[in-house]
Each structure stands twice: as C-alpha cells, then as structure tokens.
Design a protein around this motif. Structure first.
Motif, PDB file in Angstrom:
ATOM      1  N   TRP A 131      -1.551  -3.217  15.636  1.00  0.00           N
ATOM      2  CA  TRP A 131      -2.617  -4.746  15.262  1.00  0.00           C
ATOM      3  C   TRP A 131      -3.332  -5.401  16.090  1.00  0.00           C
ATOM      4  N   LYS A 132      -4.184  -5.342  16.134  1.00  0.00           N
ATOM      5  CA  LYS A 132      -5.641  -6.099  17.352  1.00  0.00           C
ATOM      6  C   LYS A 132      -6.531  -7.128  16.290  1.00  0.00           C
ATOM      7  N   GLN A 133      -6.725  -8.507  16.764  1.00  0.00           N
ATOM      8  CA  GLN A 133      -7.505  -9.359  16.276  1.00  0.00           C
ATOM      9  C   GLN A 133      -8.541  -9.270  16.163  1.00  0.00           C
ATOM     10  N   ALA A 134      -9.389  -8.743  14.808  1.00  0.00           N
ATOM     11  CA  ALA A 134     -10.969  -8.396  15.325  1.00  0.00           C
ATOM     12  C   ALA A 134     -11.668  -9.308  15.583  1.00  0.00           C
ATOM     13  N   THR A 192       1.153  -1.236  -0.009  1.00  0.00           N
ATOM     14  CA  THR A 192       0.318   0.127   0.403  1.00  0.00           C
ATOM     15  C   THR A 192       1.072   1.198  -0.053  1.00  0.00           C
ATOM     16  N   VAL A 193       0.125   2.202  -0.569  1.00  0.00           N
ATOM     17  CA  VAL A 193       1.081   3.618  -0.827  1.00  0.00           C
ATOM     18  C   VAL A 193       1.099   4.498   0.162  1.00  0.00           C
ATOM     19  N   ARG A 194       1.574   4.480   1.350  1.00  0.00           N
ATOM     20  CA  ARG A 194       1.689   6.237   2.399  1.00  0.00           C
ATOM     21  C   ARG A 194       2.254   7.337   2.443  1.00  0.00           C
ATOM     22  N   GLY A 195       1.827   8.252   2.481  1.00  0.00           N
ATOM     23  CA  GLY A 195       3.210   8.988   2.874  1.00  0.00           C
ATOM     24  C   GLY A 195       4.035   9.638   1.873  1.00  0.00           C
ATOM     25  N   HIS A 238      -7.165   0.058   3.740  1.00  0.00           N
ATOM     26  CA  HIS A 238      -7.812   1.704   4.651  1.00  0.00           C
ATOM     27  C   HIS A 238      -9.125   1.551   4.384  1.00  0.00           C
ATOM     28  N   TYR A 239      -9.596   1.278   5.103  1.00  0.00           N
ATOM     29  CA  TYR A 239     -11.497   1.510   5.090  1.00  0.00           C
ATOM     30  C   TYR A 239     -12.113   2.341   6.485  1.00  0.00           C
ATOM     31  N   ASN A 240     -12.900   3.009   6.308  1.00  0.00           N
ATOM     32  CA  ASN A 240     -13.395   3.436   7.473  1.00  0.00           C
ATOM     33  C   ASN A 240     -12.729   4.304   8.458  1.00  0.00           C
ATOM     34  N   ASN A 241     -11.289   4.251   8.325  1.00  0.00           N
ATOM     35  CA  ASN A 241     -11.002   5.671   8.589  1.00  0.00           C
ATOM     36  C   ASN A 241      -9.901   4.274  10.141  1.00  0.00           C
ATOM     37  N   ASN A 286      -3.843   6.178  11.997  1.00  0.00           N
ATOM     38  CA  ASN A 286      -2.622   6.766  12.370  1.00  0.00           C
ATOM     39  C   ASN A 286      -1.350   6.036  12.230  1.00  0.00           C
ATOM     40  N   THR A 287      -2.040   4.765  12.275  1.00  0.00           N
ATOM     41  CA  THR A 287      -0.696   3.828  13.317  1.00  0.00           C
ATOM     42  C   THR A 287       0.748   3.688  12.356  1.00  0.00           C
ATOM     43  N   ASN A 288       1.922   3.115  12.961  1.00  0.00           N
ATOM     44  CA  ASN A 288       3.231   3.410  12.202  1.00  0.00           C
ATOM     45  C   ASN A 288       3.300   1.465  11.496  1.00  0.00           C
ATOM     46  N   PHE A 289       2.128   0.770  11.714  1.00  0.00           N
ATOM     47  CA  PHE A 289       2.010  -0.377  11.398  1.00  0.00           C
ATOM     48  C   PHE A 289       3.045  -1.432  12.150  1.00  0.00           C
TER      49      PHE A 289
END
Length: 328
Positions: free
Chosen positions: A202-205, A106-109, A165-168, A194-197
């Motif tokens: 990461w939280k298991q959903a 993914t591309v970001r920043g 990225h979806y729903n903020n 605003n995660t740095n990955f």
C-alpha cells in the motif's frame, strides 16, 4: 365526557404516533456477549450463495472511554433483511488484544478478504488484513498491521477501512485524525492490480485528506467511507460528525478516487425524527451492490444516544445526478 369530535381527534393521532415508532424492515442487533443490544459498522458481501454481514459488536462491557471491548460479528441472510448470527472473530494476535472492529470486505479469488482495524490503541490503531475460504475462519496476514498513514497531516491512526477495485488498482480508504486528535478525516492509499494486500503493497496516494469536515452537519468528523462505481465514476457514502451528534450520511463523487466533490451540502440519509428508532443518528454507511445491480445502503442507528445500536438498510436508486432513496 368525550364527544365524538374528541374521539375523532384521538383516532387520527394514533397512526402518526405509531409511525414514529415503526421499525424498518431490517432491524438487526447483537446481544450475545453482554446482553446489551449493540451492532455497528456494517459491511455486506455476496459469497457462496449467501449474503454475509460483518459488523462491530461488544465482547464485554466497555471501559469508561469506550475504547476497548470490541469483536467482529458475522451474520448470514438469504434476503438482505433477515439475518442470523453464525460466528464471531475474536482477538488472536497480540496487536488485537485491546479489540478489533469496523470491518471492510471484498471478494477475490474465491475468498473473502477482510480489512479491519485494531481498537483501543489511540493513534496507534491501524488497518489489518485477513482472508477466509468459508466466510467464518480467517487467516491473519503475517505482515499485520498492513497500513497506517504518515505525514504532518495525520496523527498516524487508521480506522474504518474500505478496499475497492477501480482503474486496475486497489484503493484503501481510511479515516484518520489531525495531529491534535480532534478532527477525523478521510485518506486513501493504493496498491497494484495483482497485490496480495500485505504491508509494503500500500502506497499513500496523497499527503493530505481527500475529504475533511467542512459543512455544519459534518461537525469535526468524516469517517466510514463506503465506495461504489456508477456513471463511470466513484461515489463515496460517508459518515459526517461524530456518533450521536447526530451522525448522518453524505455522498461525494470522484473520477480518480483521490479528488472528491460533495454531491450535495445536505445529508443524503439524515437521522430520524423524534420518536423514531434512529433519532440519535443514521451513521457509518455500507453500500452493497447485489448480483442484479440493485443497491442497498446499510447503516447503524439508535435513539438513546448510543446505549444501544441497530443495523438497517434502505434501497438506493440511481440517475445521472447520482444516488437517491427509493420509496418504501
């Protein structure tokens, strides 16, 4: 002696025979390390005026179980059909020494963020993160591996990362296996906007699979999720069944990224007919949306039960019912 009628039959048959062997517009593979034609697991992004494709490639002849010897190839294109290899990501950190592959991107920043898996470690394979400002030279996340699942529903393995990225928030889709290591299925984790990955973000959903094999053509495996937003919801292109069983591509949809429903009980992109280049499978999808909104489904295929592998794409159209294959 051949009659005119016999010649007519032979002439009419030729186009159909050739059609079965006809190669698609995009037909890419990699022989750079072993001389064997192998490229798998494509993902494509647009970055600094170029199309970039990251994919799995053989670094050396695989072991008997095929679980080692993988690097990540990098190719560039101007038109999405003609690709030139420009670099390769090789093992660097200790956790990568048995192999790394199946990238998601993914591309970001102003950077490409790559999410890839370690390989050759069985249930201990996990998702890693790296980033690059030029598409070629990547900095590893100091917290790697950044994610592996937990719970009674999984053996702890995480492969085939897809970050969307979806729903903020960011969703990390991954494939894992059951405790016995037999059934491959899809899971998901989330991180803040605003995660740095990194690990811990990461939280298991959910403590269960979001999509598991149920249909006959899905066999014992659902993997390789690739996500796109359309019609105010998410669509997941996924690979059903293990490689060459044959693996084929299906589609599911979701309003929240966690609860998924199949769009059809039939494959969206099936394996090819006998004699075609993808007779053994059409697998491991990578959906790509261009700047003009046009979408292309990248995938892997072969016709010799995995002795070689090629990458190709097909153009996808959309309507209120979801995606459809565009005529060539």
């Amino acid at each position: 002696m051949m009659t005119k009628f016999t010649w007519l039959i032979l002439f009419c048959c030729i186009p159909f025979c050739l059609l079965a062997q006809e190669k698609p517009k995009m037909y890419y593979t990699d022989t750079s390390s072993t001389g064997i034609k192998i490229a798998k697991d494509p993902v494509v992004v647009k970055f600094k005026g170029w199309y970039w494709m990251y994919y799995s490639k053989q670094a050396f002849q695989n072991t008997a179980d095929g679980m080692q010897g993988w690097n990540i190839g990098i190719a560039q294109s101007r038109d999405l059909y003609h690709w030139k290899k420009v670099a390769e990501i090789k093992p660097d950190a200790a956790y990568e020494q048995h192999g790394l592959c199946a990238p998601g991107a993914t591309v970001r920043g102003g950077k490409i963020h790559l999410f890839y898996q370690t390989y050759g470690n069985g249930p201990k394979d996990a998702i890693c993160h790296a980033w690059s400002a030029d598409g070629i030279n990547f900095t590893r996340d100091a917290t790697n591996p950044v994610f592996s699942p937990k719970g009674e529903w999984t053996n702890g393995r995480a492969i085939d990362a897809e970050v969307y990225h979806y729903n903020n928030q960011y969703f990390l889709f991954f494939a894992t296996r059951d405790k016995a290591g037999e059934i491959q299925k899809q899971g998901v984790a989330t991180a803040s906007n605003n995660t740095n990955f990194s690990r811990g973000e990461w939280k298991q959903a959910t403590d269960d699979a979001i999509l598991a094999p149920q249909l006959p053509w899905e066999g014992k495996c659902i993997e390789g999720a690739s996500i796109i937003k359309r019609n105010n919801k998410l669509y997941m292109f996924y690979a059903g069944s293990y490689n060459n069983m044959p693996q084929q591509i299906g589609v599911a949809e979701s309003a929240d990224g966690i609860h998924w429903r199949r769009v059809s009980d039939k494959p969206f992109l099936a394996n090819g007919k006998p004699g075609s280049w993808n007779y053994s499978e059409s697998g491991h999808p990578g959906i790509f949306e261009d700047d003009d909104g046009q979408t292309y489904l990248f995938f892997q295929g072969n016709n010799n039960h995995g002795k070689s592998w090629y990458l190709s794409n097909v153009k996808i159209g959309w309507n209120s019912e979801g995606p459809y294959l565009m005529p060539e």
